[in-house]
Design a protein around this motif. Structure first.
Motif: not given
Length: 847
Positions: A518-526, A538-542, A564-567
């Motif tokens: 998972c790249p920066p700006g996202t998180r893992k969802a099992v 999953i992209p991070c929330a605002e 930022n836009e990339s989270k």
């Protein structure tokens, strides 16, 4: 050459334990005797058990007669070399004048045939002190064994340690790595010169994690070695965030279907990395099945049992193991060992069948055959096989070390006895004495390694990380690419990836993950029902970020920051306020200046026409004051534009309140003048003397002063101040003026509204008075507009977000100011400029 001293007999009494009773008994042997494969009796004998043969032939027993001794098959050259290494170490010690002076060591080596029962049988023979027969004069003999070296396999060693443990007989193994053997309660007399699998399993887990492999398959031996090793690996892998896709268990005597099943699991698996925590003997049948089905592309990770096996490395068919990595026992060089190994000859011990069997196997001949018979003139030095090769002495060195551990223990016992005057030690049982001294033994072998045992009987864990790389002749060589040392304070594992050759001779590190990183700006969802290594990104929330790869959670930014836009980074929030540079601010400024300009033009026009009837009739003094207050009203809107500061926050509300009250006071004064003027035209009325110019000024000053007092109290008690509103918008900061005291604000606004309503009512009452030019009707319209604007201002002000709150307030100020200006002064300017004929006394007095 062995030196003997006078004290040797006394020491032998100590090593023999309690003296033999005077009365002798006649005893007969029950059971089956165990015979050593190699032996040489001397003053003190070291006993050992090796798996010199790979298999014990199974026989069917009818239980009607005593079974024949176990027959072993398939000579194991590596284990035979271990046995010869033990003999070499004993001879080296006997030739030393520093270690055990005056005593010579002997040996008795048993063959367990890789059989659990045969290991136990040999151990019982060693404990009971018999080999072939007991003395026919006594049922009791002194303990014949002081320590046992062996066995190579963990399972058989567990059985051996369990049997001899209650008798405090030390067992020191060179190759039993099962972590379970470190349990001092179950195995109180067990030691080993090889590291526990606990450390190897943790090292393997760290290696897998270090190389970025989070999705692996495992294959293990279905015995104590494999089961305990993989269990420890799974525990460590879980801590490291590594998941196991499958775990297969096999044994060398499993049916072919079991190996095919294991192969099918490997083929269907998505993991490219397979950890084989497996004994060499169990691994060979699986490799043959893999070879038959031409399975390639697997990155193998091996345990120390097979990762440095010369048998595998020299077999070109197993080239698919190229690139394998794993931990091996640190290599060593034993000076003089090769010369000793190649000097082994069956003619030196003509009665020893094991030496004959060895000779026949390595030279592919037979002593009983005439055509291709063994002559005895064959030279081991000319052979290059697993026995004669001394480039890989990793395990053989542990046998060498084990012999020296026993020798140093006995040496310390002798040294203490010679310096002690306590003769009561003579009656001590020997196994307990050896066990006690072995716990504290500490020495350095010729290879430079310092040897000592911890509380669990384990040495310091040191491993070489080796990599299988192709040699020019097509075989494999073991390249050192890292190490693991548990004694280091930190960073136990060191890996040199630049020198590693991966599977299929690739220089590219294989990727073995269940899900992509998972790249920066996202998180893992099992993913539901799957291991934690299988996840969706999953992209991070605002307002939240993750600045690393494979983040489990997104982290909220501080209150003054936003994602930022990339989270992947928190940036300062946009600060919002109504500025002069934006379009809305510029429009308000333009209208404000237009209002001031129009007011100034009306002021000039009235000043130039101050002697005309229409200017004089409408109370010119109040008109000029009203025009001045209107210009202030237009200008006060500018205080609401720009970055709020302490000064601007205090000015914007107070100047607004005071200027508007001044303006309304003037309009109220003009309204009262109209009403008083009408009353003055009635017969007998004298009211104008009560509302002359002085009274008009006083009323304006008094009404304005009241607002000034309210503003002073507000600024004194709780003045407005700049405030960063972080709650209205999550993504930006609203920079606004906090009212300080809401009561003060609504008091200012309420007082202005009260005067406005009063003015509107009076103007409304006077709107139809019979004058030709009645100013009350224009005041009524102006106050109607004023009140309508400010009544709609309240809900708009409360509900408007951010800078629009300020915009609504400025709009209300400008709209009401323009309403007053146009409704009151536009009709007069029209007459002055376009209808001058009406600007006469006669026209003004006409009904």
């Amino acid at each position: 050459m062995v030196k003997r001293t006078v004290s040797m007999q006394v020491l032998l009494l100590i090593l023999g334990g309690i003296l033999v009773p005077a009365s002798a008994q006649v005893c007969s042997l029950l059971g089956q005797p165990a015979f050593p494969s190699l032996s040489a009796e001397r003053d003190i004998n070291i006993w050992a058990i090796f798996s010199i043969h790979r298999n014990a032939l199974l026989k069917m027993h009818n239980y009607t007669s005593k079974p024949d001794p176990t027959t072993c098959a398939s000579l194991n050259l590596r284990e035979f070399k271990f046995a010869q290494t033990l003999i070499f170490a004993i001879e080296e010690i006997n030739n030393s004048t520093q270690l055990l002076p005056g005593l010579s060591l002997g040996y008795k080596i048993y063959d367990s045939c890789r059989s659990f029962t045969q290991t136990i049988l040999s151990g019982m023979a060693l404990m009971n002190g018999y080999e072939e027969t007991l003395s026919d004069t006594s049922c009791f003999r002194p303990p014949a064994v002081h320590a046992i070296v062996g066995d190579s396999a963990s399972s058989s060693t567990i059985g051996l340690a369990s049997v001899v443990g209650p008798f405090s007989l030390p067992v020191i193994s060179h190759f039993a790595t099962c972590a379970c053997l470190s349990d001092r309660k179950r195995y109180p007399s067990f030691f080993r010169t090889i590291s526990s699998d606990y450390y190897q399993s943790r090292a393997l887990a760290q290696l897998v994690k270090n190389l970025g492999w989070t999705w692996v398959g495992t294959v293990r031996s279905r015995n104590d070695y494999g089961n305990n090793g993989i269990a420890a690996f799974e525990e460590a892998a879980k801590e490291e965030g590594v998941c196991i896709e499958y775990s297969e268990a096999i044994l060398n005597n499993d049916p072919q279907e079991q190996f095919l099943k294991t192969l099918e699991v490997i083929k269907k698996g998505t993991a490219r990395v397979v950890l084989a925590f497996i004994a060499l003997g169990d691994f060979l049948p699986l490799l043959k099945v893999i070879l038959q089905h031409n399975i390639t592309g697997i990155q193998w990770v091996g345990s120390e049992s097979w990762i440095t096996s010369q048998t595998l490395a020299e077999t070109k068919e197993y080239s698919f193991l190229s690139g394998a990595v794993g931990f091996a026992i640190a290599n060593a060089k034993i000076m003089g060992l090769r010369e000793f190994l190649v000097n082994v000859h069956p003619y030196k011990e003509p009665k020893n069948e094991l030496l004959k069997e060895f000779w026949e196997i390595v030279f592919q001949c037979s002593f009983n055959s005439i055509g291709s018979g063994c002559t005895g003139s064959e030279r081991l030095a000319e052979l290059q096989n697993e026995y004669t090769d001394v480039s890989e002495l990793r395990i053989a060195n542990k046998v060498y070390t084990a012999v020296y551990a026993i020798a140093y223990t006995l040496h310390n016992i002798l040294k203490e006895f010679r310096t002690s005057t306590n003769s009561s030690k003579i009656g001590w049982p020997i196994p307990q004495m050896v066990l006690k001294y072995m716990r504290d033994v500490r020495f350095t072998v010729k290879t430079g390694e310092e040897i000592f045992f911890d509380e669990s009987g384990d040495p310091v864990a040191r491993y070489d990380l080796v990599n299988w790389q192709s040699a020019e002749d097509g075989s494999m060589r073991f390249e050192l690419v890292g190490l693991y040392d548990s004694s280091l304070p930190s960073e136990h594992l060191q890996v040199n990836q630049e020198h590693i050759l991966w599977a299929e001779k690739s220089g590219q590190l294989p990727v073995s993950v269940c899900s992509e990183i998972c790249p920066p700006g996202t998180r893992k969802a099992v993913q539901k029902g799957r291991p934690v290594c299988c996840y969706d990104c999953i992209p991070c929330a605002e307002g939240e970020i993750s600045n690393g790869t494979d983040s489990s959670d997104c982290f909220p930014c501080d209150l003054e920051y936003w994602s930022n836009e990339s989270k992947d980074r928190c940036v300062l929030k946009v600060v919002e306020f109504l500025s002069y540079t934006e379009i809305m601010g510029m429009v308000f400024c333009i209208f404000s200046f237009i209002g001031v300009l129009l007011t100034a033009m009306v002021y000039i026009l009235f000043y130039l026409q101050k002697e005309t009837c229409i200017v004089r009739a409408n109370n010119s003094e109040l008109s000029f004051l009203l025009l001045f207050s209107l210009s202030l009203c237009f200008l006060c809107s500018l205080t609401f534009i720009g970055r709020p500061t302490e000064l601007s926050c205090m000015l914007r509300h107070t100047t607004f309140g005071i200027t508007f009250v001044l303006c309304i006071s003037c309009v109220l004064g003009k309204t009262i003048v109209v009403l008083m003027a009408f009353k003055a035209t009635l017969p007998g009325s004298n009211v104008m003397k009560w509302f002359g110019p002085a009274q008009q000024r006083l009323s304006v000053v008094s009404l304005t002063l009241m607002q000034v007092i309210i503003c002073v109290l507000w600024l004194t008690i709780s003045p407005p101040f700049p405030y960063m509103n972080l709650s209205y918008y999550r993504e930006k900061i609203i920079l606004e003026c906090n009212l300080g005291s809401a009561i003060g604000f609504w008091a200012v606004l309420g007082y202005t509204g009260m005067l406005s309503v009063m003015c509107f009512l009076l103007a409304f009452l006077a709107r139809k008075l019979p004058d030709n030019f009645n100013e009350a009707k224009f005041i009524t319209f102006s106050m109607l507009i004023f009140c309508a604007v400010w009544l709609t201002f309240i809900p708009a002000y409360v509900s408007s977000p951010g800078k629009f709150t300020v915009a609504v307030q400025i709009f209300a100020i400008l709209a009401s100011s323009f309403g007053l200006l146009f409704c009151i002064f536009a009709p007069k300017c029209y007459i002055i400029l376009l209808k001058p004929e009406k600007n006469t006394k006669k026209e003004m007095m006409r009904k």
